[in-house]
Scaffold this active site. Structure first.
Site, PDB file in Angstrom:
ATOM      1  N   ASP A 487      67.061 137.690 -11.277  1.00  0.00           N
ATOM      2  CA  ASP A 487      66.362 137.956 -12.540  1.00  0.00           C
ATOM      3  C   ASP A 487      65.811 139.370 -12.627  1.00  0.00           C
ATOM      4  O   ASP A 487      65.403 139.817 -13.697  1.00  0.00           O
ATOM      5  CB  ASP A 487      65.167 137.001 -12.657  1.00  0.00           C
ATOM      6  CG  ASP A 487      65.541 135.684 -13.303  1.00  0.00           C
ATOM      7  OD1 ASP A 487      66.494 135.667 -14.097  1.00  0.00           O
ATOM      8  OD2 ASP A 487      64.878 134.682 -13.008  1.00  0.00           O
TER       9      ASP A 487
HETATM   10  C1  BGC Z   1      60.391 137.182 -10.291  1.00  0.00           C
HETATM   11  C2  BGC Z   1      61.691 136.432 -10.212  1.00  0.00           C
HETATM   12  C3  BGC Z   1      61.712 135.384 -11.277  1.00  0.00           C
HETATM   13  C4  BGC Z   1      61.396 135.976 -12.624  1.00  0.00           C
HETATM   14  C5  BGC Z   1      61.346 134.858 -13.638  1.00  0.00           C
HETATM   15  C6  BGC Z   1      60.174 137.699 -11.672  1.00  0.00           C
HETATM   16  O1  BGC Z   1      58.938 138.351 -11.756  1.00  0.00           O
HETATM   17  O2  BGC Z   1      60.410 138.236  -9.339  1.00  0.00           O
HETATM   18  O3  BGC Z   1      61.833 135.850  -8.935  1.00  0.00           O
HETATM   19  O4  BGC Z   1      62.957 134.776 -11.320  1.00  0.00           O
HETATM   20  O5  BGC Z   1      60.192 136.664 -12.598  1.00  0.00           O
HETATM   21  O6  BGC Z   1      60.620 135.062 -14.739  1.00  0.00           O
HETATM   22  C1  NOJ Z   2      63.361 132.794  -9.274  1.00  0.00           C
HETATM   23  C2  NOJ Z   2      63.993 132.224 -10.495  1.00  0.00           C
HETATM   24  O1  NOJ Z   2      63.439 130.959 -10.750  1.00  0.00           O
HETATM   25  C3  NOJ Z   2      65.480 132.108 -10.335  1.00  0.00           C
HETATM   26  O2  NOJ Z   2      66.059 131.656 -11.521  1.00  0.00           O
HETATM   27  C4  NOJ Z   2      66.068 133.430  -9.923  1.00  0.00           C
HETATM   28  O3  NOJ Z   2      67.426 133.213  -9.684  1.00  0.00           O
HETATM   29  C5  NOJ Z   2      65.395 133.966  -8.690  1.00  0.00           C
HETATM   30  N1  NOJ Z   2      63.983 134.023  -8.888  1.00  0.00           N
HETATM   31  C6  NOJ Z   2      65.892 135.346  -8.303  1.00  0.00           C
HETATM   32  O4  NOJ Z   2      65.437 136.327  -9.178  1.00  0.00           O
END
Ligand code: BGC
Ligand code: NOJ
Length: 819
Positions: A487
């Site tokens: 993400d």
């Molecule tokens: C996090 C990710 C997450 C994303 C979702 C980010 O701040 O680092 O792990 O998937 O937010 O909103």
């Molecule tokens: C947490 C999120 O829930 C997931 O959808 C994503 O793939 C990982 N972070 C990596 O960014």
């Protein structure tokens, strides 16, 4: 250093001191009513949706940690000494303390001055209420005069509004106290048809519903004036902060014991039957009273507790293993499976790290979570798939999240995460492999929850695949969109405005930046789709996806291979990322895992090369970091990934979700030692001894362990709600132990560490109970199978002829020899 121990026979983790490095949490509830509970009784409750139907308040980010909970106070009335039997919030030193977290329940016990208390918290199956069963024992030789106070703080339902809209909220709080039951009915007078109730099995000496009357103005939960004085105010809340507190006086003879039950519940009423009398403003309490009559009887509460335990025995019983490694056994048999069920229920919404306000159910998250729980509750996996698929967009894309209460796509986060739809193919394939229920493909499912758009689920899968094909970039790799699985790799974001969301800001048209991860995922999804289409005798589709996968593979070997590993992406300028050409972000874990899982390079030695590069550049004793070298500064063209300080989260943290992909890949190239070594490194139980460093619960996986660039290398964060749960479960059970559901039957194909001489397992699968015994007789990975004494060709156990679901499971004995 440890803060407790595993009691495997009871399936519990026993916390033996209250001052754990972080609150160590558990979950209550299985279907609609849920709660978080920490080892010191912190936490909160909600109905279905942690944001929109929050029953009680919790204060994240507070000091002391973990404020707001299911609190009790005990007071010796002759001396005035008072304490919290869960240690928090008074933090008075206890003579004994123990917290047992089990599946769906928590028991907190302690002793002070010879007064023992033990409180069991749980939610009965099928009910929207929680029970606190308090047992008090006087272990002294003299009688004790005690006061017991309960205390919760009501949330005014919408947890977001509750923490922001004070000009309104300070005036709307309303309660009723009738027959010693406290009813919270804020906004019931207008559009809400639900209320909360908080009851006690005993005649009350008093009660309170005004927080400041209970605590005393400017006092905290650690020293409520009412508890100090031993006298409730019988206060009735009008606005401000409604709470619920009961006061029970208990006289306990020497050696005597008494059980007291509290119930906190949620009740909805039919719109036209809200009030009683109808023309009044008084809550119709009939249904709540019925529930109270039942569960305030200890015999019924006990029965509900045993039913809950049996339910978990049934769920966990679907797969039980006995291996040479206790950490494997404990995680597979109990905690990892349990965590998978929790991620199924919560997605990423409510934990100690997820506030329950921000995020709904993730599209890709829920599809991946399914991989870990589908064998326990296939029928609910089916429902989940249909819910998720109904939020799919017509162009095959997906809302990134949906709201659990409404089951509708969440417009605030929108769509355009180009990996999302492909996970649906993997989720559906996993469901069919487990259940053999091909009929799900014919289910008519809407797009974007719009009536009139119903089409078979099969078509949704086709559109998912097509979505990638419609979005190829300059190198013919899939366009990344807002982000792929990572993400934080926001290659079209270019945000220079503080606070702007990396998830939703897009300043580029998205026609250039590409993802090698999506390419690998696409090949994997095509393989699953080919399996599905073959069964449906849709040869056109089989050909289509096979050709598309072959084409994509070619593209990866061109633009996606760097010589020693798979590249990660191309940015908006068309520059490569995850290559020797880069100074930072040279190698990323994700494509090594996903591409090898899709079979790329397994035959030609490149997979081994990529995995060796992972070992060389990314592996640490605490797990495998996401990329190296870490990004040393914020890069406008990379987005959130470079917003994190080096070693944290996606910027070279050990992002545990991806580690099992490498375990699976290692198993696929036949390296059981390496696969299991990586498994061990992040196994929370195996890390229990370093709890003061790890900090999070030793019984569940955390999303992240700080990487080698971090000052706190080895420290975990974001425990519980992470795809790590499902993927580790898949890696250990399906690839290392090798018990793998397939379209045509259960496959047994272990890739074990060399010092294991085998293992035993029982696995329920499509109505059959397989008793599996695996023996190692050589150093390789060749498997030969005997089914009920008959040797068979290959590694897939043929399915029994008659459908067996619903009947007494038939037992089949499997002997596997690994040479
Ligand atoms: C996090 C990710 C997450 C994303 C979702 C980010 O701040 O680092 O792990 O998937 O937010 O909103
Ligand atoms: C947490 C999120 O829930 C997931 O959808 C994503 O793939 C990982 N972070 C990596 O960014």
């Amino acid at each position: 250093m440890k803060f407790g121990y595993f009691d495997d026979a009871q399936r519990e983790y026993v916390v033996t001191r209250p001052d754990t490095p972080l609150p160590w949490i558990n979950y209550l509830g299985s279907e609609e009513y849920f709660g978080l509970i920490s080892n010191t009784a912190g936490g909160y409750s909600f109905y279905k949706d942690a944001r929109l139907r929050r029953l009680t308040r919790y204060r994240y980010n507070n000091s002391p940690l973990d404020m707001g909970g299911r609190y009790l106070y005990l007071r010796e009335d002759n001396t005035g000494t008072y304490w919290s039997p869960s240690w928090m919030p008074t933090r008075l030193q206890l003579d004994e303390y123990e917290c047992r977290h089990g599946q769906g329940y928590t028991v907190i016990s302690s002793k002070l001055n010879g007064i023992k208390s033990s409180t069991r918290y749980f939610v009965p199956l099928g009910e929207s209420l929680e029970i606190w069963q308090v047992t008090l024992t006087n272990e002294n030789e003299s009688d004790a005069d005690l006061s017991l106070f309960s205390a919760i703080e009501f949330c005014l339902w919408d947890a977001n509004d509750d923490t922001t809209n004070f000009q309104r909220n300070y005036s709307i709080g309303q309660v009723e106290v009738v027959d010693d039951v406290i009813y919270h009915k804020t906004e019931y007078r207008e559009r809400r048809d639900h209320f909360a109730y908080f009851a006690c099995s005993e005649k009350l000496a008093g009660f309170d519903t005004v927080r400041e009357d209970f605590l005393g103005t400017y006092r905290g939960w650690n020293e409520p004036v009412v508890v100090e004085n031993g006298q409730s105010c019988n206060s009735e809340a009008h606005g401000w902060q409604p709470i619920g507190s009961h006061h029970v006086k208990v006289h306990l003879k020497a050696g005597d014991q008494k059980q007291i039950t509290f119930i906190l519940g949620y009740q909805e009423n039919p719109k036209d039957d809200k009030f009683d009398p109808l023309d009044s403003q008084i809550i119709n309490k009939k249904s709540a009273k019925k529930a109270l009559e039942k569960y305030l009887q200890p015999i019924n509460a006990d029965k509900a507790f045993y039913e809950l335990c049996e339910y978990w025995t049934m769920l966990l019983g679907k797969l039980q293993v006995s291996t040479p490694d206790e950490h494997t056994d404990r995680m597979v048999n109990i905690w990892n499976a349990y965590q998978c069920m929790v991620t199924f229920n919560m997605s990423r919404s409510a934990s100690y790290f997820e506030s329950g306000i921000g995020r709904g159910m993730g599209f890709r998250d829920s599809n991946q979570d399914l991989l870990g729980f589908v064998h326990m509750i296939p029928e609910r996996a089916r429902e989940r798939i249909l819910d998720i698929a109904a939020t799919q967009l017509k162009d095959g894309g997906a809302f990134h999240q949906y709201q659990p209460l409404t089951k509708r796509g969440n417009n605030d986060v929108g769509s355009g995460f180009n990996d999302d739809p492909l996970w649906l193919v993997l989720g559906v394939a996993a469901y069919i492999k487990e259940s053999g229920d091909w009929s799900i493909l014919d289910e008519l499912v809407q797009y974007e929850n719009e009536s009139g758009t119903e089409s078979p689920l099969y078509e949704h899968l086709q559109r998912s695949i097509q979505y990638t094909l419609d979005r190829l970039g300059p190198n013919d790799l899939p366009l990344i969109g807002r982000a792929d699985w990572n993400d934080c790799l926001n290659l079209n974001c270019f945000s220079d405005t503080p606070g702007q969301s990396f998830q939703t800001t897009t300043n580029k048209d998205g026609k250039v930046a590409e993802s090698v991860l999506i390419a690998g995922l696409f090949v994997l999804a095509c393989q699953e789709m080919a399996g599905i289409a073959r069964h449906c005798e849709d040869h056109t589709e089989v050909n289509k996806v096979q050709n598309a996968a072959a084409e994509m593979e070619k593209t990866v070997w061109g633009a996606g291979w760097d010589g020693d590993w798979f590249r990660r992406a191309y940015d908006d300028f068309g520059h490569v990322l995850g290559s020797k050409e880069n100074t930072e972000g040279q190698i990323f874990i994700e494509p090594q895992g996903i591409c090898v899982m899709a079979g790329l390079g397994v035959e030609n030695g490149k997979a081994v090369k990529a995995l060796d590069s992972v070992g060389e550049h990314l592996a640490t004793p605490h797990g495998i970091v996401l990329q190296q070298p870490a990004f040393s500064q914020y890069y406008l063209h990379l987005g959130e990934i470079s917003s994190y300080p080096p070693g944290y989260k996606e910027n070279a943290g050990i992002f545990c979700h991806t580690n099992p992909w490498i375990m699976i890949a290692e198993a696929m190239v036949g390296r059981g030692d390496k696969a299991f070594d990586y498994y061990r490194r992040i196994n929370p139980s195996a890390r229990e001894e370093i709890s003061e460093l790890h900090k999070c619960e030793p019984y569940v996986y955390a999303q992240m362990i700080a990487g080698k660039d971090a000052a706190t290398h080895g420290e975990a964060k974001n425990s519980w709600l992470t795809g790590t749960a499902a993927w580790n479960y898949v890696a250990i059970t399906q690839h290392i132990l090798g018990i793998r559901p397939g379209f045509d039957g259960l496959e047994i194909k272990p890739v074990l560490p060399s010092d294991w001489n085998g293992f035993e397992a029982t696995r329920s699968f499509r109505g059959v109970r397989y008793e599996i015994s695996v023996k190692r007789e050589g150093s390789g990975n060749d498997v030969s199978l005997e089914v009920d004494g008959q040797s068979i060709e290959g590694t897939v156990i043929p399915l029994p002829n008659a459908p067996l679901t619903g009947q007494e499971p038939k037992t089949v004995k499997i002997k596997a020899v690994v040479r």
